[in-house]
Design a protein around this motif. Structure first.
Motif, PDB file in Angstrom:
ATOM      1  N   SER A 398       0.913  -1.122  -0.085  1.00 45.06           N
ATOM      2  CA  SER A 398      -0.048  -0.160   0.039  1.00 45.06           C
ATOM      3  C   SER A 398       0.791   1.347  -0.147  1.00 45.06           C
ATOM      4  O   SER A 398       0.799   2.297  -0.618  1.00 45.06           O
ATOM      5  CB  SER A 398      -0.881   0.145   1.074  1.00 45.06           C
ATOM      6  N   MET A 399       1.761   1.156   0.901  1.00 49.50           N
ATOM      7  CA  MET A 399       2.736   2.524   0.668  1.00 49.50           C
ATOM      8  C   MET A 399       3.429   2.776  -0.579  1.00 49.50           C
ATOM      9  O   MET A 399       3.566   3.925  -0.974  1.00 49.50           O
ATOM     10  CB  MET A 399       3.923   2.212   1.803  1.00 49.50           C
ATOM     11  N   VAL A 400       4.091   1.459  -1.272  1.00 53.99           N
ATOM     12  CA  VAL A 400       4.789   1.675  -2.357  1.00 53.99           C
ATOM     13  C   VAL A 400       3.742   2.048  -3.635  1.00 53.99           C
ATOM     14  O   VAL A 400       4.143   3.014  -4.319  1.00 53.99           O
ATOM     15  CB  VAL A 400       5.415   0.293  -2.714  1.00 53.99           C
ATOM     16  N   LYS A 401       2.544   1.681  -3.401  1.00 59.19           N
ATOM     17  CA  LYS A 401       1.661   2.176  -4.417  1.00 59.19           C
ATOM     18  C   LYS A 401       1.073   3.577  -4.494  1.00 59.19           C
ATOM     19  O   LYS A 401       1.349   4.177  -5.460  1.00 59.19           O
ATOM     20  CB  LYS A 401       0.166   1.093  -4.255  1.00 59.19           C
ATOM     21  N   TYR A 402       0.943   4.131  -3.127  1.00 60.50           N
ATOM     22  CA  TYR A 402       0.454   5.309  -2.844  1.00 60.50           C
ATOM     23  C   TYR A 402       1.752   6.226  -3.419  1.00 60.50           C
ATOM     24  O   TYR A 402       1.515   7.381  -4.029  1.00 60.50           O
ATOM     25  CB  TYR A 402       0.485   5.516  -1.291  1.00 60.50           C
ATOM     26  N   ILE A 403       3.093   5.900  -3.005  1.00 60.90           N
ATOM     27  CA  ILE A 403       4.511   6.714  -3.426  1.00 60.90           C
ATOM     28  C   ILE A 403       4.362   6.785  -4.961  1.00 60.90           C
ATOM     29  O   ILE A 403       4.351   7.953  -5.585  1.00 60.90           O
ATOM     30  CB  ILE A 403       5.482   6.270  -2.900  1.00 60.90           C
ATOM     31  N   LEU A 404       4.322   5.605  -5.762  1.00 62.21           N
ATOM     32  CA  LEU A 404       4.421   5.591  -7.060  1.00 62.21           C
ATOM     33  C   LEU A 404       3.175   6.351  -7.826  1.00 62.21           C
ATOM     34  O   LEU A 404       3.695   6.986  -8.736  1.00 62.21           O
ATOM     35  CB  LEU A 404       4.375   4.007  -7.592  1.00 62.21           C
ATOM     36  N   ASN A 405       1.911   6.486  -7.192  1.00 63.57           N
ATOM     37  CA  ASN A 405       0.933   7.213  -7.595  1.00 63.57           C
ATOM     38  C   ASN A 405       0.948   8.459  -7.576  1.00 63.57           C
ATOM     39  O   ASN A 405       0.589   9.296  -8.742  1.00 63.57           O
ATOM     40  CB  ASN A 405      -0.445   6.516  -7.238  1.00 63.57           C
ATOM     41  N   ASN A 406       1.467   8.993  -6.630  1.00 60.23           N
ATOM     42  CA  ASN A 406       1.622  10.333  -6.358  1.00 60.23           C
ATOM     43  C   ASN A 406       2.968  11.306  -6.598  1.00 60.23           C
ATOM     44  O   ASN A 406       2.963  12.211  -6.675  1.00 60.23           O
ATOM     45  CB  ASN A 406       0.972  10.667  -4.869  1.00 60.23           C
ATOM     46  N   MET A 437       2.539  -3.497 -12.147  1.00 61.70           N
ATOM     47  CA  MET A 437       1.409  -3.118 -12.220  1.00 61.70           C
ATOM     48  C   MET A 437       0.618  -1.855 -11.694  1.00 61.70           C
ATOM     49  O   MET A 437      -0.208  -1.117 -12.035  1.00 61.70           O
ATOM     50  CB  MET A 437       0.212  -4.056 -12.268  1.00 61.70           C
ATOM     51  N   PHE A 438       1.142  -1.222 -10.510  1.00 62.52           N
ATOM     52  CA  PHE A 438       0.971  -0.075  -9.937  1.00 62.52           C
ATOM     53  C   PHE A 438       0.902   1.102 -10.761  1.00 62.52           C
ATOM     54  O   PHE A 438       2.151   1.368 -11.672  1.00 62.52           O
ATOM     55  CB  PHE A 438       1.843   0.227  -8.477  1.00 62.52           C
ATOM     56  N   PRO A 439       0.008   1.932 -10.853  1.00 68.22           N
ATOM     57  CA  PRO A 439      -0.004   3.237 -11.690  1.00 68.22           C
ATOM     58  C   PRO A 439       1.139   4.110 -11.212  1.00 68.22           C
ATOM     59  O   PRO A 439       1.428   4.232  -9.811  1.00 68.22           O
ATOM     60  CB  PRO A 439      -1.133   3.954 -11.601  1.00 68.22           C
ATOM     61  N   ARG A 440       1.969   4.911 -11.866  1.00 69.08           N
ATOM     62  CA  ARG A 440       2.811   6.009 -11.814  1.00 69.08           C
ATOM     63  C   ARG A 440       2.538   7.270 -12.290  1.00 69.08           C
ATOM     64  O   ARG A 440       2.284   7.454 -13.135  1.00 69.08           O
ATOM     65  CB  ARG A 440       4.232   5.275 -12.346  1.00 69.08           C
ATOM     66  N   GLY A 441       2.671   8.455 -11.328  1.00 71.29           N
ATOM     67  CA  GLY A 441       2.521   9.499 -11.472  1.00 71.29           C
ATOM     68  C   GLY A 441       3.630  10.156 -12.332  1.00 71.29           C
ATOM     69  O   GLY A 441       3.324  11.182 -12.833  1.00 71.29           O
ATOM     70  N   SER A 442       4.838   9.680 -12.418  1.00 71.66           N
ATOM     71  CA  SER A 442       5.804  10.028 -13.008  1.00 71.66           C
ATOM     72  C   SER A 442       6.206   8.932 -14.226  1.00 71.66           C
ATOM     73  O   SER A 442       6.479   7.866 -13.977  1.00 71.66           O
ATOM     74  CB  SER A 442       7.251  10.224 -12.228  1.00 71.66           C
ATOM     75  N   LYS A 443       6.243   9.842 -15.578  1.00 77.61           N
ATOM     76  CA  LYS A 443       6.464   8.789 -16.580  1.00 77.61           C
ATOM     77  C   LYS A 443       8.076   8.552 -16.713  1.00 77.61           C
ATOM     78  O   LYS A 443       8.708   7.161 -17.155  1.00 77.61           O
ATOM     79  CB  LYS A 443       6.292   9.352 -17.924  1.00 77.61           C
TER      80      LYS A 443
END
Length: 450
Positions: A398-406, A437-443
């Motif tokens: 959950s922590m990794v997903k949140y950071i990657l997304n934001n 598969m987690f979405p990333r806010g940075s390309k």
């Protein structure tokens, strides 16, 4: 002319050929005494003295080396003959060494010698206007502690003082160390707290202070009010019941604090110039709040605690506006502080997360609540994230997903599963699949999984 010169060189007397070792030795011997003495200063005194057998040129060179570095053998503790040999060797060194001012006097020995003999060593160093004094006494279990001579506390030329084991610190009423810049006290017995404070007051230019596992009869109360201090390392003895630490160091740049005392009280007045701080505690609790608030100007922060954190009263963290690198080595149940630090660190660039080694492999789930609002550092400044001891637990994912997304400018997320090498390969591939598969806010973000 060229042919003539060539012919003349051929008829000149032939020089004897030397072996490579002889040639090398000859080149060193031709150096001036000052350079040879400088070379010998990097050797232990015993080895420097041994060079006297090389030739007449080397016979007395060692007597002008301004550094004495002596260490007895481990067998001196049980072999009386070896002890006598060491004492005789040391005495001869003091007699023949003709340097009026010593740059360094380093002595490491076992606690089997008579106190008067050891005090003679101190007197010899002080009498030679020593600049750096390093004394290390081993094996004090069945021997009395050594008391320092009063003359040591008024040594006008002393720049560095390092005392390690086997010494009782009983500071006299008069302390004057006008040149002392570095002070290390390791496993030293303190009869009175005021001895330490009195010692600090007599060091007007002190820049580096190391206090490690000091043993006091009473509760430890340290008042480190040193306006010139730049580097401070403190490690408290775990056997102490209560302790109070007061720090007032306006130009302090580096702080390393290791304290496993649950009743330690902090009073930090001024560390406004701090660049880097490393804090290691067994339990991160409410009594650390004054310390955390005092570190708000640091650029690099590292917190390491064993199991869990109790900071319920700390509702609002201070703003860490200068913080660019944060490292959290977290114990069980302590991940709640991550959100608070992210919310307070607007310019954070590097984030290092690690699960404390005491908790790795236990498979313990922890609660992690993401921030109510996306912290300012995530979309604007955070570029590197390192996660050590990753086990693929729900809260970690959950922590990794949140950071990657934001994290809008994140360049790399480096995840390492060190400490759980016995994880099946299929589980690791499944974990990597979830992470990718987690979405990333940075390309531009790259995910590394080790």
């Amino acid at each position: 002319m060229a042919n003539l010169a060539y012919q003349e060189s051929n008829v000149s007397p032939k020089r004897p050929k030397f072996s490579d070792e002889e040639t090398c030795l000859d080149r060193i011997s031709q150096l001036p005494d000052v350079l040879i003495q400088h070379i010998l200063s990097f050797l232990p005194t015993k080895e420097a003295v041994a060079t006297s057998v090389l030739s007449k040129r080397w016979l007395w060179v060692w007597t002008s080396v301004p550094i004495l570095d002596l260490e007895d053998s481990l067998f001196c503790k049980t072999d009386e003959r070896l002890r006598i040999d060491f004492m005789q060797f040391f005495t001869k060194v003091l007699i023949f060494n003709k340097v009026a001012s010593l740059d360094k006097f380093c002595l490491k020995f076992n606690a089997v010698y008579h106190p008067w003999y050891v005090k003679t060593c101190f007197w010899a160093a002080v009498a030679r206007d020593v600049k750096e004094l390093d004394i290390n006494i081993q094996g004090m279990e069945n021997f009395p502690l050594l008391k320092l001579p009063c003359a040591l506390f008024t040594a006008k030329t002393l720049h560095v003082l390092k005392l390690n084991h086997g010494i009782e610190l009983d500071v006299p009423g008069t302390v004057s160390l006008p040149c002392l810049k570095v002070l290390h006290l390791v496993w030293i017995k303190c009869r009175r707290d005021e001895s330490v404070s009195r010692l600090f007051c007599g060091c007007p230019v002190l820049q580096e202070l190391l206090l490690k596992n000091l043993d006091c009869d009473n509760a430890l109360n340290f008042n480190i009010s040193i306006p010139t201090l730049k580097s401070l390392f403190i490690s408290f003895f775990t056997g102490q019941v209560s302790c109070k630490l007061k720090i007032n160091a306006p130009i302090l740049q580096y702080l390393n604090l290791q304290a496993n005392l649950p009743q330690l009280e902090y009073d930090v007045e001024d560390v406004s110039s701090l660049d880097e701080a490393n804090v290691t505690v067994s339990l991160l609790g409410n009594h650390h709040i004054p310390l955390v608030k005092a570190l708000c100007n640091a650029k690099f922060l590292s917190f390491n605690w064993d199991w869990y954190t109790i900071m319920h009263n700390f509702k609002t963290y201070p703003l860490f506006l200068n913080l660019v690198r944060l490292e959290l080595n977290v114990g069980y149940g302590g991940w709640s502080v991550l959100s608070r630090f992210l919310e307070s660190s607007h310019n954070l660039k590097v984030l290092v997360l690690a699960k404390n080694a005491n908790c790795r492999g236990l498979g313990l789930e922890c609660r992690w609540t993401p921030p109510k609002y996306v912290p300012k550092c995530l979309p604007s400044s955070l570029t590197m994230v390192y996660f050590r001891g990753f086990e693929g637990l729900r809260y970690q994912l959950s922590m990794v997903k949140y950071i990657l997304n934001n994290a809008g400018v994140l360049k790399m997320m480096d995840i390492c599963t060190n400490g759980i090498s016995d994880m099946p390969m299929d589980s690791k591939f499944d974990m990597l699949r979830k992470l990718s598969m987690f979405p990333r806010g940075s390309k531009a973000c790259q995910l590394q999984f080790n």
